[in-house]
Design a protein around this motif. Structure first.
Motif, PDB file in Angstrom:
ATOM      1  N   MET A   1       0.827  -1.190   0.000  1.00  0.00           N
ATOM      2  CA  MET A   1       0.000   0.000   0.000  1.00  0.00           C
ATOM      3  C   MET A   1       0.870   1.252   0.000  1.00  0.00           C
ATOM      4  O   MET A   1       0.577   2.213  -0.680  1.00  0.00           O
ATOM      5  CB  MET A   1      -0.910  -0.054   1.233  1.00  0.00           C
ATOM      6  N   SER A   2       1.961   1.237   0.771  1.00  0.00           N
ATOM      7  CA  SER A   2       2.853   2.383   0.854  1.00  0.00           C
ATOM      8  C   SER A   2       3.469   2.707  -0.506  1.00  0.00           C
ATOM      9  O   SER A   2       3.575   3.858  -0.886  1.00  0.00           O
ATOM     10  CB  SER A   2       3.945   2.108   1.884  1.00  0.00           C
ATOM     11  N   GLU A   3       3.906   1.674  -1.218  1.00  0.00           N
ATOM     12  CA  GLU A   3       4.484   1.885  -2.540  1.00  0.00           C
ATOM     13  C   GLU A   3       3.454   2.448  -3.503  1.00  0.00           C
ATOM     14  O   GLU A   3       3.763   3.315  -4.323  1.00  0.00           O
ATOM     15  CB  GLU A   3       5.044   0.569  -3.094  1.00  0.00           C
ATOM     16  N   GLU A   4       2.217   1.960  -3.390  1.00  0.00           N
ATOM     17  CA  GLU A   4       1.143   2.441  -4.258  1.00  0.00           C
ATOM     18  C   GLU A   4       0.878   3.925  -4.005  1.00  0.00           C
ATOM     19  O   GLU A   4       0.729   4.708  -4.927  1.00  0.00           O
ATOM     20  CB  GLU A   4      -0.112   1.619  -3.974  1.00  0.00           C
ATOM     21  N   ARG A   5       0.842   4.326  -2.744  1.00  0.00           N
ATOM     22  CA  ARG A   5       0.602   5.729  -2.374  1.00  0.00           C
ATOM     23  C   ARG A   5       1.772   6.593  -2.849  1.00  0.00           C
ATOM     24  O   ARG A   5       1.574   7.673  -3.380  1.00  0.00           O
ATOM     25  CB  ARG A   5       0.437   5.830  -0.851  1.00  0.00           C
ATOM     26  N   ASN A   6       2.992   6.132  -2.647  1.00  0.00           N
ATOM     27  CA  ASN A   6       4.181   6.864  -3.068  1.00  0.00           C
ATOM     28  C   ASN A   6       4.180   7.060  -4.582  1.00  0.00           C
ATOM     29  O   ASN A   6       4.510   8.133  -5.076  1.00  0.00           O
ATOM     30  CB  ASN A   6       5.435   6.113  -2.619  1.00  0.00           C
ATOM     31  N   SER A   7       3.774   6.044  -5.318  1.00  0.00           N
ATOM     32  CA  SER A   7       3.699   6.131  -6.770  1.00  0.00           C
ATOM     33  C   SER A   7       2.664   7.173  -7.188  1.00  0.00           C
ATOM     34  O   SER A   7       2.898   7.963  -8.097  1.00  0.00           O
ATOM     35  CB  SER A   7       3.331   4.765  -7.345  1.00  0.00           C
ATOM     36  N   HIS A   8       1.526   7.193  -6.510  1.00  0.00           N
ATOM     37  CA  HIS A   8       0.477   8.175  -6.816  1.00  0.00           C
ATOM     38  C   HIS A   8       0.975   9.584  -6.541  1.00  0.00           C
ATOM     39  O   HIS A   8       0.738  10.497  -7.326  1.00  0.00           O
ATOM     40  CB  HIS A   8      -0.776   7.884  -5.992  1.00  0.00           C
ATOM     41  N   ASP A   9       1.665   9.797  -5.414  1.00  0.00           N
ATOM     42  CA  ASP A   9       2.200  11.112  -5.072  1.00  0.00           C
ATOM     43  C   ASP A   9       3.151  11.624  -6.145  1.00  0.00           C
ATOM     44  O   ASP A   9       3.117  12.790  -6.510  1.00  0.00           O
ATOM     45  CB  ASP A   9       2.927  11.088  -3.725  1.00  0.00           C
ATOM     46  N   LYS A  10       4.005  10.753  -6.626  1.00  0.00           N
ATOM     47  CA  LYS A  10       4.958  11.142  -7.665  1.00  0.00           C
ATOM     48  C   LYS A  10       4.238  11.523  -8.947  1.00  0.00           C
ATOM     49  O   LYS A  10       4.599  12.502  -9.594  1.00  0.00           O
ATOM     50  CB  LYS A  10       5.947  10.008  -7.940  1.00  0.00           C
ATOM     51  N   LYS A  11       3.195  10.783  -9.304  1.00  0.00           N
ATOM     52  CA  LYS A  11       2.436  11.090 -10.514  1.00  0.00           C
ATOM     53  C   LYS A  11       1.773  12.452 -10.392  1.00  0.00           C
ATOM     54  O   LYS A  11       1.771  13.232 -11.329  1.00  0.00           O
ATOM     55  CB  LYS A  11       1.371  10.019 -10.761  1.00  0.00           C
ATOM     56  N   VAL A  12       1.202  12.751  -9.226  1.00  0.00           N
ATOM     57  CA  VAL A  12       0.541  14.043  -9.023  1.00  0.00           C
ATOM     58  C   VAL A  12       1.551  15.163  -9.167  1.00  0.00           C
ATOM     59  O   VAL A  12       1.305  16.163  -9.826  1.00  0.00           O
ATOM     60  CB  VAL A  12      -0.161  14.108  -7.645  1.00  0.00           C
ATOM     61  N   ARG A  13       2.722  15.021  -8.552  1.00  0.00           N
ATOM     62  CA  ARG A  13       3.743  16.060  -8.626  1.00  0.00           C
ATOM     63  C   ARG A  13       4.212  16.270 -10.063  1.00  0.00           C
ATOM     64  O   ARG A  13       4.376  17.393 -10.496  1.00  0.00           O
ATOM     65  CB  ARG A  13       4.930  15.698  -7.740  1.00  0.00           C
ATOM     66  N   VAL A  14       4.442  15.207 -10.786  1.00  0.00           N
ATOM     67  CA  VAL A  14       4.954  15.310 -12.155  1.00  0.00           C
ATOM     68  C   VAL A  14       3.913  15.946 -13.064  1.00  0.00           C
ATOM     69  O   VAL A  14       4.218  16.871 -13.800  1.00  0.00           O
ATOM     70  CB  VAL A  14       5.366  13.915 -12.693  1.00  0.00           C
ATOM     71  N   THR A  15       2.682  15.483 -13.028  1.00  0.00           N
ATOM     72  CA  THR A  15       1.677  16.019 -13.936  1.00  0.00           C
ATOM     73  C   THR A  15       1.277  17.432 -13.533  1.00  0.00           C
ATOM     74  O   THR A  15       1.066  18.271 -14.383  1.00  0.00           O
ATOM     75  CB  THR A  15       0.426  15.122 -13.988  1.00  0.00           C
ATOM     76  N   ALA A  16       1.189  17.705 -12.258  1.00  0.00           N
ATOM     77  CA  ALA A  16       0.774  19.037 -11.815  1.00  0.00           C
ATOM     78  C   ALA A  16       1.856  20.069 -12.087  1.00  0.00           C
ATOM     79  O   ALA A  16       1.564  21.244 -12.262  1.00  0.00           O
ATOM     80  CB  ALA A  16       0.428  19.001 -10.332  1.00  0.00           C
ATOM     81  N   LYS A  17       3.099  19.658 -12.137  1.00  0.00           N
ATOM     82  CA  LYS A  17       4.201  20.572 -12.396  1.00  0.00           C
ATOM     83  C   LYS A  17       4.027  21.292 -13.734  1.00  0.00           C
ATOM     84  O   LYS A  17       4.393  22.442 -13.877  1.00  0.00           O
ATOM     85  CB  LYS A  17       5.503  19.769 -12.429  1.00  0.00           C
ATOM     86  N   ASN A  18       3.455  20.603 -14.674  1.00  0.00           N
ATOM     87  CA  ASN A  18       3.299  21.152 -16.015  1.00  0.00           C
ATOM     88  C   ASN A  18       1.973  21.891 -16.199  1.00  0.00           C
ATOM     89  O   ASN A  18       1.724  22.418 -17.263  1.00  0.00           O
ATOM     90  CB  ASN A  18       3.391  20.026 -17.043  1.00  0.00           C
ATOM     91  N   LYS A  19       1.146  21.897 -15.186  1.00  0.00           N
ATOM     92  CA  LYS A  19      -0.165  22.525 -15.309  1.00  0.00           C
ATOM     93  C   LYS A  19      -0.138  23.978 -14.876  1.00  0.00           C
ATOM     94  O   LYS A  19       0.596  24.351 -13.974  1.00  0.00           O
ATOM     95  CB  LYS A  19      -1.191  21.777 -14.457  1.00  0.00           C
ATOM     96  N   ARG A  20      -0.960  24.764 -15.515  1.00  0.00           N
ATOM     97  CA  ARG A  20      -1.121  26.160 -15.133  1.00  0.00           C
ATOM     98  C   ARG A  20      -2.327  26.331 -14.225  1.00  0.00           C
ATOM     99  O   ARG A  20      -2.353  27.205 -13.373  1.00  0.00           O
ATOM    100  CB  ARG A  20      -1.290  26.997 -16.394  1.00  0.00           C
ATOM    101  N   PHE A  21      -3.350  25.491 -14.408  1.00  0.00           N
ATOM    102  CA  PHE A  21      -4.564  25.523 -13.614  1.00  0.00           C
ATOM    103  C   PHE A  21      -4.762  24.181 -12.929  1.00  0.00           C
ATOM    104  O   PHE A  21      -4.534  23.136 -13.552  1.00  0.00           O
ATOM    105  CB  PHE A  21      -5.790  25.796 -14.489  1.00  0.00           C
ATOM    106  N   VAL A  22      -5.172  24.207 -11.671  1.00  0.00           N
ATOM    107  CA  VAL A  22      -5.458  22.978 -10.941  1.00  0.00           C
ATOM    108  C   VAL A  22      -6.742  23.162 -10.126  1.00  0.00           C
ATOM    109  O   VAL A  22      -7.149  24.284  -9.837  1.00  0.00           O
ATOM    110  CB  VAL A  22      -4.320  22.572  -9.974  1.00  0.00           C
ATOM    111  N   ARG A  23      -7.336  22.065  -9.745  1.00  0.00           N
ATOM    112  CA  ARG A  23      -8.473  22.098  -8.836  1.00  0.00           C
ATOM    113  C   ARG A  23      -7.937  22.237  -7.414  1.00  0.00           C
ATOM    114  O   ARG A  23      -6.764  22.006  -7.151  1.00  0.00           O
ATOM    115  CB  ARG A  23      -9.301  20.828  -8.968  1.00  0.00           C
ATOM    116  N   TYR A  24      -8.837  22.603  -6.512  1.00  0.00           N
ATOM    117  CA  TYR A  24      -8.426  22.838  -5.127  1.00  0.00           C
ATOM    118  C   TYR A  24      -7.675  21.651  -4.523  1.00  0.00           C
ATOM    119  O   TYR A  24      -6.610  21.813  -3.927  1.00  0.00           O
ATOM    120  CB  TYR A  24      -9.644  23.126  -4.246  1.00  0.00           C
ATOM    121  N   ALA A  25      -8.214  20.457  -4.658  1.00  0.00           N
ATOM    122  CA  ALA A  25      -7.602  19.282  -4.014  1.00  0.00           C
ATOM    123  C   ALA A  25      -6.191  19.016  -4.534  1.00  0.00           C
ATOM    124  O   ALA A  25      -5.277  18.723  -3.763  1.00  0.00           O
ATOM    125  CB  ALA A  25      -8.488  18.057  -4.214  1.00  0.00           C
ATOM    126  N   ASP A  26      -6.021  19.138  -5.852  1.00  0.00           N
ATOM    127  CA  ASP A  26      -4.698  18.907  -6.445  1.00  0.00           C
ATOM    128  C   ASP A  26      -3.711  19.977  -5.985  1.00  0.00           C
ATOM    129  O   ASP A  26      -2.555  19.682  -5.679  1.00  0.00           O
ATOM    130  CB  ASP A  26      -4.773  18.895  -7.965  1.00  0.00           C
TER     131      ASP A  26
END
Length: 78
Positions: A1-26
């Motif tokens: 479960m920890s690895e799965e959560r860590n993988s999700h966190d990395k994906k959010v950081r990578v994809t959000a880095k390139n975004k100009r607009f995000v939703r509140y939660a992101d």
């Protein structure tokens, strides 16, 4: 479960880095703060865009606003 959560966190950081607009939660996750604090900062910055029921936050405007809180007083660090 920890690895799965860590993988999700990395994906959010990578994809959000390139975004100009995000939703509140992101955005709250990106900036490592609570949702209500992020919402308040976004409102105070004037960085919110409402599209129907959806609200997007312009990260360029938010970042500029956050820079106004920078601590430059050397006594703070001493």
């Amino acid at each position: 479960m920890s690895e799965e959560r860590n993988s999700h966190d990395k994906k959010v950081r990578v994809t959000a880095k390139n975004k100009r607009f995000v939703r509140y939660a992101d955005g709250a996750e990106m900036y490592s703060m609570g949702l209500s604090k992020f919402q308040q900062l976004a409102r105070d910055a004037g960085a919110c865009y409402k599209l129907g029921q959806m609200v997007l936050v312009n990260l360029d405007i938010l970042d500029e606003y956050l820079e106004t809180f920078r601590i430059v007083d050397s006594d703070y660090y001493g």
